[in-house]
Scaffold this motif. Structure first.
Motif, PDB file in Angstrom:
ATOM      1  N   GLN A 110       0.851  -1.177   0.000  1.00 11.99           N
ATOM      2  CA  GLN A 110       0.000   0.000   0.000  1.00 11.99           C
ATOM      3  C   GLN A 110       0.893   1.236   0.000  1.00 11.99           C
ATOM      4  O   GLN A 110       1.948   1.247   0.640  1.00 11.99           O
ATOM      5  N   LEU A 111       0.474   2.264  -0.738  1.00  3.84           N
ATOM      6  CA  LEU A 111       1.225   3.514  -0.786  1.00  3.84           C
ATOM      7  C   LEU A 111       0.407   4.621  -0.132  1.00  3.84           C
ATOM      8  O   LEU A 111      -0.769   4.807  -0.457  1.00  3.84           O
ATOM      9  N   ILE A 121       5.736   3.885   1.647  1.00  4.08           N
ATOM     10  CA  ILE A 121       5.384   2.594   1.068  1.00  4.08           C
ATOM     11  C   ILE A 121       5.273   1.590   2.207  1.00  4.08           C
ATOM     12  O   ILE A 121       6.189   1.463   3.025  1.00  4.08           O
ATOM     13  N   TYR A 122       4.142   0.889   2.262  1.00  3.33           N
ATOM     14  CA  TYR A 122       3.954  -0.168   3.252  1.00  3.33           C
ATOM     15  C   TYR A 122       4.013  -1.511   2.529  1.00  3.33           C
ATOM     16  O   TYR A 122       3.199  -1.781   1.645  1.00  3.33           O
ATOM     17  N   VAL A 123       4.971  -2.356   2.907  1.00  2.37           N
ATOM     18  CA  VAL A 123       5.085  -3.699   2.351  1.00  2.37           C
ATOM     19  C   VAL A 123       4.690  -4.680   3.438  1.00  2.37           C
ATOM     20  O   VAL A 123       5.291  -4.690   4.527  1.00  2.37           O
ATOM     21  N   ILE A 124       3.679  -5.493   3.174  1.00  2.00           N
ATOM     22  CA  ILE A 124       3.162  -6.435   4.163  1.00  2.00           C
ATOM     23  C   ILE A 124       3.445  -7.850   3.684  1.00  2.00           C
ATOM     24  O   ILE A 124       3.223  -8.182   2.521  1.00  2.00           O
ATOM     25  N   PHE A 128       7.097  -3.683   6.467  1.00  3.09           N
ATOM     26  CA  PHE A 128       8.230  -2.850   6.090  1.00  3.09           C
ATOM     27  C   PHE A 128       7.682  -1.484   5.674  1.00  3.09           C
ATOM     28  O   PHE A 128       6.716  -1.417   4.910  1.00  3.09           O
ATOM     29  N   VAL A 129       8.299  -0.411   6.147  1.00  2.97           N
ATOM     30  CA  VAL A 129       7.891   0.939   5.761  1.00  2.97           C
ATOM     31  C   VAL A 129       9.086   1.631   5.103  1.00  2.97           C
ATOM     32  O   VAL A 129      10.186   1.656   5.673  1.00  2.97           O
ATOM     33  N   TYR A 130       8.856   2.183   3.896  1.00  2.00           N
ATOM     34  CA  TYR A 130       9.914   2.855   3.144  1.00  2.00           C
ATOM     35  C   TYR A 130       9.440   4.239   2.707  1.00  2.00           C
ATOM     36  O   TYR A 130       8.255   4.447   2.445  1.00  2.00           O
ATOM     37  N   GLY A 164      -2.776   5.454   6.062  1.00  2.00           N
ATOM     38  CA  GLY A 164      -2.303   4.120   6.424  1.00  2.00           C
ATOM     39  C   GLY A 164      -3.010   3.040   5.640  1.00  2.00           C
ATOM     40  O   GLY A 164      -3.365   3.222   4.472  1.00  2.00           O
ATOM     41  N   PHE A 165      -3.234   1.903   6.296  1.00  2.00           N
ATOM     42  CA  PHE A 165      -3.905   0.805   5.621  1.00  2.00           C
ATOM     43  C   PHE A 165      -4.615  -0.081   6.646  1.00  2.00           C
ATOM     44  O   PHE A 165      -4.320  -0.039   7.845  1.00  2.00           O
ATOM     45  N   TYR A 166      -5.558  -0.860   6.154  1.00  2.00           N
ATOM     46  CA  TYR A 166      -6.212  -1.887   6.949  1.00  2.00           C
ATOM     47  C   TYR A 166      -5.688  -3.239   6.499  1.00  2.00           C
ATOM     48  O   TYR A 166      -5.377  -3.424   5.321  1.00  2.00           O
TER      49      TYR A 166
END
Length: 209
Positions: free
Chosen positions: A88-89, A96-99, A106-108, A137-139
């Motif tokens: 999710q961006l 950038i959220y990498v799940i 991971f947050v970049y 953010g994200f769910y």
């Protein structure tokens, strides 16, 4: 994954597990650039490599191009078999959220691909994520249908000075106080998002001790 260009009517294969689009305004350009970020995990000559890539799609003629970025996705030894399942961006924070499947986050930074944060947010496999644009953010939904990490939620709220986390922050403050972790409670009060704990009542509570 397959990336398809409507304008050019052609596609390109991406050896990626997760990807997402974003708009980003390069310094000096009038219009925003369209970026794609994607996460890969591959084996080359027996060596496993995990990368995050950020590239521009359809560079604007005569304008400053976005310089493509690349960063390592470092998986701890206990997560050697883990891999990204969603991305999710955040347009609000340019993050950038990498799940991953096993619950790592991971947050970049979008502009530089600099690693900002890594933590495990779920002990159960994560199946689905969705953007939460209003808060940047994200769910996410895991096998149990929930995520519950109070400490992580409070840390993210502090870092982003996010509204809407008042109940979580107060709950964490009360837990720390009940455990007589006064130093940690004081730090949380000082850094509380929106200043919700920086009040005379909080000061009075510490004066008792």
């Amino acid at each position: 994954m397959q990336l398809f260009s409507v304008d050019q009517q052609r596609s390109q294969a991406l050896e990626a597990h997760a990807a997402s689009f974003a708009s980003f305004k390069v310094l000096g350009n009038e219009n925003a650039s369209t970026l794609i970020s994607f996460a890969t995990k591959s084996i080359n000559a027996g060596q496993v490599t995990s990368k995050l890539h950020i590239i521009e799609l359809g560079a604007q003629p005569g304008k400053q191009a976005f310089t493509k970025k690349q960063a390592d996705l470092f998986f701890p030894p206990d997560f050697a078999d883990d891999f990204p399942v969603a991305m999710q961006l955040s347009q609000k924070y340019s993050l950038i959220y990498v799940i991953t499947k096993l619950g790592l986050l991971f947050v970049y930074d979008l502009e530089t691909a600099t690693a900002v944060y890594r933590n495990r947010i779920s002990a159960d496999p994560i199946f689905l994520t969705s953007e939460a644009s209003s808060v940047g953010g994200f769910y996410a939904i895991n096998r149990r249908g929930q995520l519950n990490n109070l400490e992580l939620a409070v840390n993210l709220a502090k870092r982003g000075n996010l509204p809407g986390a008042e109940n979580l922050v107060v709950q964490r403050f009360q837990e720390l106080f009940a455990q007589m972790k006064y130093k940690e409670a004081a730090e949380l009060a000082a850094e509380s998002p929106q200043g919700i704990l920086r009040t005379p009542d909080t000061v009075a509570k510490f004066q008792v001790y």
